[in-house]
Write an enzyme that holds these catalytic residues in place. Structure first.
Site, PDB file in Angstrom:
ATOM      1  N   THR A   1      11.203  84.929  94.113  1.00 46.07           N
ATOM      2  CA  THR A   1      12.536  85.315  93.640  1.00 46.07           C
ATOM      3  C   THR A   1      12.543  85.756  92.180  1.00 46.07           C
ATOM      4  OG1 THR A   1      13.136  83.069  92.974  1.00 46.07           O
ATOM      5  CG2 THR A   1      13.595  83.691  95.255  1.00 46.07           C
ATOM      6  N   ASP A   2      13.664  86.380  91.814  1.00 42.02           N
ATOM      7  CA  ASP A   2      13.897  86.728  90.416  1.00 42.02           C
ATOM      8  C   ASP A   2      14.623  85.552  89.751  1.00 42.02           C
ATOM      9  OD1 ASP A   2      16.548  86.874  91.271  1.00 42.02           O
ATOM     10  OD2 ASP A   2      16.643  89.050  91.182  1.00 42.02           O
ATOM     11  N   ALA A   3      15.098  85.747  88.546  1.00 45.31           N
ATOM     12  CA  ALA A   3      15.754  84.671  87.805  1.00 45.31           C
ATOM     13  C   ALA A   3      17.045  84.185  88.476  1.00 45.31           C
ATOM     14  CB  ALA A   3      16.052  85.135  86.374  1.00 45.31           C
ATOM     15  N   GLY A   4      17.610  85.005  89.370  1.00 53.33           N
ATOM     16  CA  GLY A   4      18.851  84.625  90.039  1.00 53.33           C
ATOM     17  C   GLY A   4      18.642  84.002  91.410  1.00 53.33           C
TER      18      GLY A   4
ATOM     19  N   VAL B   1      17.144  85.447  93.958  1.00 50.35           N
ATOM     20  CA  VAL B   1      17.145  86.497  94.985  1.00 50.35           C
ATOM     21  C   VAL B   1      15.718  87.049  95.095  1.00 50.35           C
ATOM     22  CG1 VAL B   1      18.058  88.787  95.576  1.00 50.35           C
ATOM     23  CG2 VAL B   1      19.550  87.080  94.522  1.00 50.35           C
TER      24      VAL B   1
END
Length: 126
Positions: A10-13, A15
């Site tokens: 995932t990314d920082a969010g 997602v």
């Protein structure tokens, strides 16, 4: 092939990062050959190189989701194959792509071996 989305995907969010959908598809393609004990992962027996990818990102996957990658043969040629892969979260399609893969031996395009053709024959055709 079923897989779970981990933090590293995932990314920082939270997602799934877009490039990881390609990795999920690659894992699913490799798993097909691992399950059939087909040797396509060394320079002597040959391997596939991605030559084209057409991707549609439909909806996001998130941390902890269970995803299923489905693989279908669209077109099988003498030295290449076009594969459709779809990723589902539950019953909802969230990603789809068509991949063109060329078969290579000794760094040159080659005819796909019969053993590999047999593996492809086990996949659904669309």
């Amino acid at each position: 092939m079923e897989l779970r989305v981990y933090y590293e995907d995932t990314d920082a969010g939270g997602v799934v990062y877009h490039a990881n959908y390609l990795k999920f598809c690659e894992r699913a393609r490799s798993e097909i050959f691992f399950q059939k004990n087909a040797a396509i992962f060394d320079k002597d027996t040959g391997h596939f190189l991605l030559t084209k990818a057409e991707c549609n990102f439909l909806k996001p996957a998130k941390l902890g989701d269970i995803l299923e990658v489905k693989t279908h043969i669209l077109k099988l040629k003498k030295a290449s194959v076009i594969i459709k892969q779809e990723i589902y979260k539950n019953t909802e399609k969230i990603f789809e792509a068509n991949f063109t893969l060329a078969f290579v031996k000794a760094e040159k395009i080659a005819l796909i071996d019969d053993d590999i053709l047999k593996v492809f024959a086990t996949l659904e055709k669309e």
